[in-house]
Write an enzyme that holds these catalytic residues in place. Structure first.
Site: not given
Ligand code: TYM
Length: 327
Positions: A111, A192, A195
């Site tokens: 990022k 990957k 969004k």
């Molecule tokens: P975020 O918002 O980027 O994504 C949310 C969830 O979706 C999963 N994910 C994917 N899984 C498979 N293939 C993909 N291409 C893909 N893109 C996203 C992510 O692994 C995630 O599970 N840091 C986290 C948010 C967060 C969080 C937490 C998660 C903040 N606090 C506490 C768990 C527990 C994040 O940026 O997810």
């Protein structure tokens, strides 16, 4: 009952990657676990967000949780910023984490790369994420593959706190799907699906119209062969599409291979598009109903109350152990 916590950032339109990698497991786990699912708005502001867009996306993600099948009478659904204990324990975790640990985070490197100025919050992001999880003493954290490293830091911080100040935090385990932990971009299978990718053709958004989904899948990059075969090393594009198909139509990879043997990519892609449209249609209908019903405010208020009770207790006890004078 084991506890589960996870979160999704309201930083763009949720994609099939978010659904397959994380939300599907949220829905599955709610039946026999005590679950907390939140929209991590405090994390979203680690990169600049336009206020109106942040507000809209936050409500959209919360509504998508419910639309995907999370039942607010089974799981607490809330906004991270509604429970101030996240910011408070986040600060405490920032004082426990080492610079070297944060510097190793690939999400930060990705990022921050190519940016002229990067907010400090993007760097300390994993400390807040550790706080999110440890506040609830979660046993399991359903996430996609890209969050593994953050889970490792969370485990290290729990252990560091426990050994310095006395046993307090549960050391959590990631819960990652066997197939679909990393859904790749439709235009480049080395990246990957995300969004925050500015090219809309790279991903399928959960709220894409059926015809948009059909177009995106028909344009998805494939190799120049014609064999529908699961081989991520040599055929990453087709293997990725097969993973999506398997999740959306609920059939095995082996069955997909058998079904399209000798047929080439055309019929496969056509059926895949209908499988995705079919899987998302009920979700999209529920999404519209929830947004129109005005129910969300009540659901989020109730979720924050339930979450806050546990989070406030955990942070209070942590502060006591650390030597803070409590009010
Ligand atoms: P975020 O918002 O980027 O994504 C949310 C969830 O979706 C999963 N994910 C994917 N899984 C498979 N293939 C993909 N291409 C893909 N893109 C996203 C992510 O692994 C995630 O599970 N840091 C986290 C948010 C967060 C969080 C937490 C998660 C903040 N606090 C506490 C768990 C527990 C994040 O940026 O997810």
């Amino acid at each position: 009952m084991k506890r589960v916590l996870s979160g999704i950032q309201p930083s763009g339109n949720l994609t099939l990657g978010n659904y397959i990698g994380a939300m599907k497991n949220f829905v599955k786990l709610q039946h026999d676990h005590e679950c907390y699912f939140m929209v991590v708005d405090l994390h979203a502001i680690t990169v600049p967000q336009e206020p109106a867009a942040l507000r809209e996306q936050t409500e959209a993600v919360a509504a998508l949780f419910i639309a995907a099948g999370i039942d607010p009478s089974k799981a607490s659904v809330f906004l991270q910023s509604h429970v101030p204990a996240h910011a408070e324990l986040g600060w405490i975790m920032t004082t426990l984490v080492y610079m070297g640990e944060l510097e190793r985070m690939t999400q930060f490197k990705d990022k921050a790369s190519g940016k002229e100025s990067v907010g400090a919050g993007l760097f300390t992001y994993p400390a807040l994420m550790a706080a999110d999880i440890l506040l609830y003493n979660a046993d399991l954290v359903p996430v996609g593959d890209d969050q593994k490293q953050h889970l490792e830091i969370t485990r290290d911080l729990a252990q560091r706190f426990n050994s310095r100040f006395g046993d307090h935090f549960v050391v959590p385990e990631p819960y990652i799907p066997k197939v679909g932990a990393r859904i790749m971009s439709l235009d480049d299978a080395s990246k990957k699906m995300s969004k925050s990718n500015p090219n809309p053709g790279s991903s399928i958004a959960l709220l894409d119209e059926p015809d948009v989904i059909r177009k995106k899948i028909s344009r998805a990059v494939t190799d120049s062969g014609r064999e529908v075969k699961y081989d991520p090393a040599n055929k990453p594009e087709v293997s990725n599409l097969m993973t999506i198909y398997s999740h959306c139509a609920d059939i095995s990879i082996a069955d997909i291979e058998a079904r399209y043997e000798g047929q080439g990519y055309g019929p496969f892609k056509k059926d895949l598009a209908e499988a995705v449209v079919g899987a998302l249609e009920p979700l999209q209908q529920r999404y519209k109903d929830i947004r129109a019903s005005g129910e969300l405010t009540r659901i989020l208020r109730q979720g924050a109350e339930q979450a806050g009770e546990i989070a406030n207790r955990t942070v209070r006890e942590a502060k006591q152990k650390m030597g803070f004078v409590l009010p």
